[in-house]
Structure formats: structure tokens, C-alpha cells
Design an enzyme around this catalytic site. Structure first.
Site, PDB file in Angstrom:
ATOM      1  N   GLU A  34      14.546   9.497 -31.447  1.00  0.00           N
ATOM      2  CA  GLU A  34      14.153   8.840 -32.702  1.00  0.00           C
ATOM      3  C   GLU A  34      15.267   9.073 -33.721  1.00  0.00           C
ATOM      4  O   GLU A  34      16.167   9.883 -33.457  1.00  0.00           O
ATOM      5  CB  GLU A  34      12.837   9.453 -33.221  1.00  0.00           C
ATOM      6  N   THR A  60      22.904  16.461 -24.333  1.00  0.00           N
ATOM      7  CA  THR A  60      24.352  16.574 -24.566  1.00  0.00           C
ATOM      8  C   THR A  60      24.912  17.762 -23.784  1.00  0.00           C
ATOM      9  O   THR A  60      24.163  18.598 -23.262  1.00  0.00           O
ATOM     10  CB  THR A  60      24.621  16.816 -26.069  1.00  0.00           C
ATOM     11  N   SER A  61      26.243  17.859 -23.763  1.00  0.00           N
ATOM     12  CA  SER A  61      26.887  18.985 -23.058  1.00  0.00           C
ATOM     13  C   SER A  61      26.475  20.317 -23.675  1.00  0.00           C
ATOM     14  O   SER A  61      26.305  21.314 -22.968  1.00  0.00           O
ATOM     15  CB  SER A  61      28.407  18.830 -23.115  1.00  0.00           C
ATOM     16  N   GLN A 116      46.305   7.529 -19.670  1.00  0.00           N
ATOM     17  CA  GLN A 116      47.664   8.057 -19.863  1.00  0.00           C
ATOM     18  C   GLN A 116      48.617   7.536 -18.784  1.00  0.00           C
ATOM     19  O   GLN A 116      49.736   7.111 -19.072  1.00  0.00           O
ATOM     20  CB  GLN A 116      47.611   9.602 -19.836  1.00  0.00           C
ATOM     21  N   ILE A 117      48.148   7.547 -17.542  1.00  0.00           N
ATOM     22  CA  ILE A 117      48.992   7.088 -16.431  1.00  0.00           C
ATOM     23  C   ILE A 117      49.295   5.592 -16.581  1.00  0.00           C
ATOM     24  O   ILE A 117      50.380   5.132 -16.226  1.00  0.00           O
ATOM     25  CB  ILE A 117      48.299   7.398 -15.068  1.00  0.00           C
ATOM     26  N   ILE A 158      17.407   3.160 -26.537  1.00  0.00           N
ATOM     27  CA  ILE A 158      16.596   3.121 -25.316  1.00  0.00           C
ATOM     28  C   ILE A 158      17.280   2.271 -24.238  1.00  0.00           C
ATOM     29  O   ILE A 158      17.364   1.036 -24.353  1.00  0.00           O
ATOM     30  CB  ILE A 158      15.162   2.622 -25.621  1.00  0.00           C
ATOM     31  N   GLN A 207      57.158  14.012 -10.467  1.00  0.00           N
ATOM     32  CA  GLN A 207      56.332  15.206 -10.199  1.00  0.00           C
ATOM     33  C   GLN A 207      55.151  15.320 -11.171  1.00  0.00           C
ATOM     34  O   GLN A 207      54.041  15.674 -10.781  1.00  0.00           O
ATOM     35  CB  GLN A 207      57.212  16.459 -10.279  1.00  0.00           C
ATOM     36  N   GLU A 258      20.738  11.999 -21.933  1.00  0.00           N
ATOM     37  CA  GLU A 258      19.937  12.922 -21.096  1.00  0.00           C
ATOM     38  C   GLU A 258      20.340  14.381 -21.347  1.00  0.00           C
ATOM     39  O   GLU A 258      20.451  15.173 -20.416  1.00  0.00           O
ATOM     40  CB  GLU A 258      20.031  12.536 -19.618  1.00  0.00           C
ATOM     41  N   GLY A 306      16.582  14.042 -13.721  1.00  0.00           N
ATOM     42  CA  GLY A 306      17.408  12.918 -14.170  1.00  0.00           C
ATOM     43  C   GLY A 306      18.886  13.265 -14.237  1.00  0.00           C
ATOM     44  O   GLY A 306      19.746  12.399 -14.072  1.00  0.00           O
TER      45      GLY A 306
HETATM   46  C1  LIG Z   1      24.342   5.299 -23.874  1.00  0.00           C
HETATM   47  C2  LIG Z   1      23.132   6.046 -24.333  1.00  0.00           C
HETATM   48  C3  LIG Z   1      21.913   5.818 -23.705  1.00  0.00           C
HETATM   49  C4  LIG Z   1      20.752   6.507 -24.129  1.00  0.00           C
HETATM   50  N1  LIG Z   1      19.567   6.261 -23.522  1.00  0.00           N
HETATM   51  C5  LIG Z   1      18.420   6.866 -23.986  1.00  0.00           C
HETATM   52  C6  LIG Z   1      17.134   6.556 -23.454  1.00  0.00           C
HETATM   53  O1  LIG Z   1      16.997   5.749 -22.516  1.00  0.00           O
HETATM   54  N2  LIG Z   1      16.036   7.170 -23.970  1.00  0.00           N
HETATM   55  C7  LIG Z   1      16.135   8.053 -24.998  1.00  0.00           C
HETATM   56  O2  LIG Z   1      15.111   8.570 -25.428  1.00  0.00           O
HETATM   57  N3  LIG Z   1      17.342   8.379 -25.545  1.00  0.00           N
HETATM   58  C8  LIG Z   1      18.481   7.794 -25.061  1.00  0.00           C
HETATM   59  N4  LIG Z   1      19.704   8.100 -25.623  1.00  0.00           N
HETATM   60  C9  LIG Z   1      19.765   9.039 -26.719  1.00  0.00           C
HETATM   61  C10 LIG Z   1      20.335  10.395 -26.299  1.00  0.00           C
HETATM   62  O3  LIG Z   1      19.455  11.018 -25.399  1.00  0.00           O
HETATM   63  C11 LIG Z   1      20.599  11.215 -27.569  1.00  0.00           C
HETATM   64  O4  LIG Z   1      21.658  10.574 -28.252  1.00  0.00           O
HETATM   65  C12 LIG Z   1      20.949  12.664 -27.259  1.00  0.00           C
HETATM   66  O5  LIG Z   1      19.830  13.348 -26.755  1.00  0.00           O
HETATM   67  C13 LIG Z   1      21.479  13.417 -28.478  1.00  0.00           C
HETATM   68  O6  LIG Z   1      20.638  13.257 -29.578  1.00  0.00           O
HETATM   69  P1  LIG Z   1      21.266  12.809 -30.992  1.00  0.00           P
HETATM   70  O7  LIG Z   1      22.100  11.600 -30.729  1.00  0.00           O
HETATM   71  O8  LIG Z   1      20.171  12.687 -31.953  1.00  0.00           O
HETATM   72  O9  LIG Z   1      22.243  13.986 -31.378  1.00  0.00           O
HETATM   73  P2  LIG Z   1      21.845  15.357 -32.120  1.00  0.00           P
HETATM   74  O10 LIG Z   1      20.723  16.005 -31.417  1.00  0.00           O
HETATM   75  O11 LIG Z   1      21.712  15.101 -33.564  1.00  0.00           O
HETATM   76  O12 LIG Z   1      23.147  16.220 -31.859  1.00  0.00           O
HETATM   77  C14 LIG Z   1      24.382  16.025 -32.574  1.00  0.00           C
HETATM   78  C15 LIG Z   1      25.356  17.083 -32.057  1.00  0.00           C
HETATM   79  O13 LIG Z   1      24.845  18.396 -32.326  1.00  0.00           O
HETATM   80  C16 LIG Z   1      24.749  19.119 -31.098  1.00  0.00           C
HETATM   81  N5  LIG Z   1      23.590  20.013 -31.110  1.00  0.00           N
HETATM   82  C17 LIG Z   1      22.306  19.700 -31.385  1.00  0.00           C
HETATM   83  N6  LIG Z   1      21.515  20.788 -31.241  1.00  0.00           N
HETATM   84  C18 LIG Z   1      22.316  21.809 -30.851  1.00  0.00           C
HETATM   85  C19 LIG Z   1      22.110  23.183 -30.535  1.00  0.00           C
HETATM   86  N7  LIG Z   1      20.892  23.745 -30.551  1.00  0.00           N
HETATM   87  N8  LIG Z   1      23.173  23.936 -30.179  1.00  0.00           N
HETATM   88  C20 LIG Z   1      24.407  23.381 -30.138  1.00  0.00           C
HETATM   89  N9  LIG Z   1      24.670  22.095 -30.422  1.00  0.00           N
HETATM   90  C21 LIG Z   1      23.648  21.314 -30.778  1.00  0.00           C
HETATM   91  C22 LIG Z   1      24.639  18.069 -30.029  1.00  0.00           C
HETATM   92  O14 LIG Z   1      24.994  18.572 -28.754  1.00  0.00           O
HETATM   93  C23 LIG Z   1      25.577  17.002 -30.542  1.00  0.00           C
HETATM   94  O15 LIG Z   1      26.886  17.346 -30.235  1.00  0.00           O
HETATM   95  C24 LIG Z   1      20.866   7.437 -25.189  1.00  0.00           C
HETATM   96  C25 LIG Z   1      22.091   7.669 -25.809  1.00  0.00           C
HETATM   97  C26 LIG Z   1      23.224   6.984 -25.399  1.00  0.00           C
HETATM   98  C27 LIG Z   1      24.531   7.237 -26.092  1.00  0.00           C
END
Ligand SMILES: Cc1cc2nc3c(=O)[nH]c(=O)nc-3n(C[C@H](O)[C@H](O)[C@H](O)COP(=O)(O)OP(=O)(O)OC[C@H]3O[C@@H](n4cnc5c(N)ncnc54)[C@H](O)[C@@H]3O)c2cc1C
Length: 382
Positions: free
Chosen positions: A127, A365-366, A336-337, A157, A279, A363, A242
């Protein structure tokens, strides 16, 4: 674990690769450029059972193990990550939770059409104010006789514009959203389920990612998966599985970027020699090949853990974390290549670069993967 791919896996990879190269290859560049969802190809993917990859045969599915599933997603994503994303979200985030946590009645009612691909699935969690911290969900599920009334907005979504069945995450309790968390199966034609515009994103452009509005959307109580309060646990468990699909998707992008780099380095001449004779370029290619193999092994280990019934959340998060970062590294090196041509929209490596970035975000973030992994690591005995 046996790291030697079986004959079955090799033939599956070959068959999917042939399909993807013949049917998606010729349009992959254009559907990204024009941000078009290719229905013609999707119809062919339906006939190959790609929308029921792991669903049991009783529901018309292909009943694949996780390794085979990962191979299909990898090979489709190698040609079009946007279509790989369509399949992995449908199979892992929509079909899987109904299969795993749904009632028999829900399975019978929803799965046949989803498995046929007649109803494409998605999971609506994110959201405007709720991303990584999914437990803070604001979409409200108010209770009425025999039904819940959903109100809220879901963004980003995947498959949004074309979805037929959506899993929607909400809460019954504004004060304590985690405690009141609920997960519903919502049909697209439910009044109040409103599909917004396609989102204009950097990558995955052929996937019709959209905003979904829930405006007094009445959903029967029998469409709830699990019980009130189960929603967050079910969503997080669904995400665990997932991530295997997402790691496979990232590996597919990396493989494509590597192959493009290999071809280009052999063809392109500078200083009267092919780039591949320098190289430095050889070192790039060696590092890329090693990186992809490392990611693929982590991915296959996670598949094996899932199929063996062992806890796999840590392994799946490691595979997703590593493979998505690996795909970014490989796509970056591929650009780059290719030099200036790599930065041109005429070449596919530019698309791989944009698509790879998404895999580090969706799904979980890193940064969130590291939280999941550290939990798994810290739970071990020292
Ligand atoms: C191509 C794409 C497809 C998607 N498909 C779907 C979908 O089908 N359904 C759905 O529901 N969502 C979907 N999303 C949304 C996606 O799951 C969210 O964008 C994601 O979970 C991150 O949430 P946010 O964008 O609100 O970032 P935020 O949660 O606001 O995070 C912003 C930054 O802060 C970092 N951060 C947040 N909390 C912490 C913490 N506790 N510790 C360290 N770092 C933190 C995050 O890692 C990120 O770098 C999609 C997104 C993309 C880009």
C-alpha cells in the site's frame, strides 16, 4: 544434494528454452518497449500448463517439483523477465497459498480456472504507506453478516491489469493490524474491486503492474484463507516459497545478460582484436560465469530443501538475496562489455539491467532478506 542435473531437468530446460526462444524471443524487445502484455503468447503458455506448474494433476496442474518449477521460470525469464514475473507471481503467490492453506471448498472453487490460466492470479499486499512492514496493513476488512467489506488501495500489483483472482491482505483491526490480519480470495468481478491504471515502471514493462482500489468490496466470509489473525503468517509463509521463483527469475536474467556479453565480446573488435582476447574482458566473463553458477546452486539447494519438507525459509531468502544481487552485477557488467551500445535501447542488455533491479525490491527487498537470513542463522546453536 545431487548437483548433477537429471536427464528429466535437462529435457525440461531444453523444451522450455525452445518455446521461449521461438514464441517470446521475437517480441521480447517490442513488448518491453511498448509496455504490452502479449496475450497471444499467454494463450500458448496456458496450453503448456504454465499456469499450473506445481498444482496437483487433480486440479489440472503439471505437479512439478520445485527444481522443475525453477527451471521453467528461469528459462522464460531468460527471454522475458516480465513474463517470468507473471508466471511466478501467479503460481507462487496466488495458486500456492490456496493449495497450501485453502479449504477443500476453496480449492475446488478457485483452482481449476487459475490452473488453466483462465483467471490469472496475484497477491495484493503493498500500500502507499505499507511496504516492507506488511504487518502495518491499513486496508480495512469490516465484518457484516456472512461477509467482510474491504476498503483500501493496493499498489505495484503484478498482473494487476489482467488478474482474474486476487489474494488480498487486510486487517479487521486498525489499532492492532497484525492481530486482525486477514487474507481473502477476491474475484475480479466483485463489485468494489477496481483495477486502476497500469503503472509506469523502470523495468518489467510488459507486465501489467497496476494499482487496485477496494471500495466497499463485499467478500463472502468463506473466501477467507485461514482464520482472522492468520493473515500475516500466511503471507510471510507464502513469500518464503515465492522467493524461490524470484531467485529463478533473477538467474534467468543473469544468464541472458551473460550470453549476450559472450557473443558481443567475440564479435566486437577494437585494436584489431576481438574484445574477448583482452584479459580484462576474459576476467569479467570468468567472474560472471562463476557468479551465475554460485547463485544457481543456492537456488537449487533451496528447491531441494522445500521439496524435502525441511525448513527452507533461510535457504530461499539466501537464494533470493544472492541471485538478485548477482543479476544486477551481471547486467551491469554486460552493459559495460557492450560499451555505448549497452546503454542503447536497441540492445537487450539495457532491458536486463532495468529488469534485474526489480528483483532486489519485490517479494521482500534485499535488506528484508538479510533480516530473514539473520533470524535463521541466529536460531542455530553456536
Ligand atoms: C516490479 C514490482 C512488482 C511488484 N509486485 C507486487 C505485487 O504483486 N504485490 C504486492 O503486494 N507488492 C508488489 N510490489 C511491491 C514490493 O513488494 C514493495 O515495493 C517492497 O516490498 C518494498 O516496499 P516499499 O516499496 O514500500 O519500500 P519500503 O518498505 O518503504 O523500503 C524502502 C527502503 O527501506 C528499506 N527498509 C525498510 N525497512 C527496513 C528495515 N527494517 N531494515 C532495513 N532496511 C529497511 C527497504 O529495504 C528499502 O530499501 C512490487 C514491486 C515492484 C518494484
Amino acid at each position: 544434494m545431487d548437483y548433477n542435473p537429471s536427464l528429466k531437468s535437462k529435457s525440461l530446460r531444453k523444451a522450455v528454452r525452445m518455446f521461449a526462444e521461438a514464441e517470446i524471443g521475437p517480441i521480447a524487445h517490442d513488448i518491453d518497449r511498448d509496455a504490452v502484455f502479449p496475450w497471444d503468447v499467454v494463450v500458448k503458455m496456458k496450453s503448456l500448463n504454465f499456469f499450473g506448474l506445481q498444482a496437483p494433476k487433480t486440479f489440472g496442474g503439471a505437479e512439478m517439483d520445485s527444481l522443475s518449477y525453477a527451471i521453467v521460470i528461469e528459462e522464460i525469464s531468460r527471454v522475458s523477465a516480465a513474463l517470468g514475473l507473471c508466471l511466478t507471481v501467479h503460481n507462487s503467490l496466488a495458486v500456492y497459498p490456496i493449495l497450501r492453506y485453502g479449504t477443500d471448498e476453496q480449492k475446488k472453487r478457485f483452482l481449476p480456472d487459475m490452473v488453466k490460466g483462465e483467471k490469472i492470479g496475484t497477491l495484493c499486499m503493498t500500500e502507499t504507506s505499507v511496504g516492507s512492514d506488511a504487518a502495518g496493513v491499513e486496508t480495512h476488512a469490516g465484518q457484516e453478516a456472512g461477509a467482510y467489506v474491504l476498503n483500501g488501495t493496493k499498489i505495484f500489483i503484478t498482473n494487476g491489469l489482467v488478474c482474474g483472482t486476487a489474494l488480498v491482505f487486510a486487517t479487521t483491526d486498525y489499532q492492532n493490524p497484525r492481530k486482525g490480519s486477514v487474507l481473502f480470495i477476491v474475484e475480479r468481478d466483485t463489485p468494489g474491486f477496481i483495477v486502476g491504471e497500469k503503472e509506469d515502471l523502470c523495468g518489467m514493462r510488459a507486465n501489467p503492474i497496476a494499482t487496485i482500489f477496494l471500495e466497499n468490496c463485499h467478500v463472502p466470509e468463506k473466501n477467507m484463507i485461514g482464520h482472522p489473525g492468520d493473515g500475516i503468517r500466511l503471507c510471510l509463509k507464502t513469500m518464503d516459497a515465492g522467493r524461490i521463483g524470484l531467485a529463478a527469475l533473477a538467474t534467468g536474467i543473469a544468464q541472458a545478460a551473460f550470453e549476450a556479453s559472450l557473443r558481443y565480446a567475440k564479435d566486437r573488435k577494437q585494436f584489431q582484436k576481438p574484445l574477448s582476447s583482452f584479459q580484462t574482458i576474459q576476467n569479467y566473463l570468468a567472474d560472471m560465469a562463476t557468479d551465475i553458477d554460485a547463485g544457481r546452486l543456492l537456488l537449487y539447494r533451496a528447491c531441494e530443501a522445500l521439496d524435502s519438507g525441511r525448513p527452507f525459509a533461510g535457504e530461499a531468502a539466501m537464494a533470493k538475496l544472492y541471485c538478485s544481487a548477482m543479476a544486477m552485477r551481471i547486467a551491469d557488467k554486460a552493459v559495460q562489455i557492450h560499451g555505448g551500445y549497452g546503454y542503447s535501447k536497441e540492445y537487450d542488455v539495457e532491458r536486463y539491467f532495468r529488469d534485474a533491479k526489480a528483483t532486489e525490491i519485490l517479494e521482500g527487498t534485499s535488506e528484508i532478506q538479510r533480516i530473514v537470513i539473520s533470524r535463521a542463522v541466529l536460531s542455530q546453536r553456536a
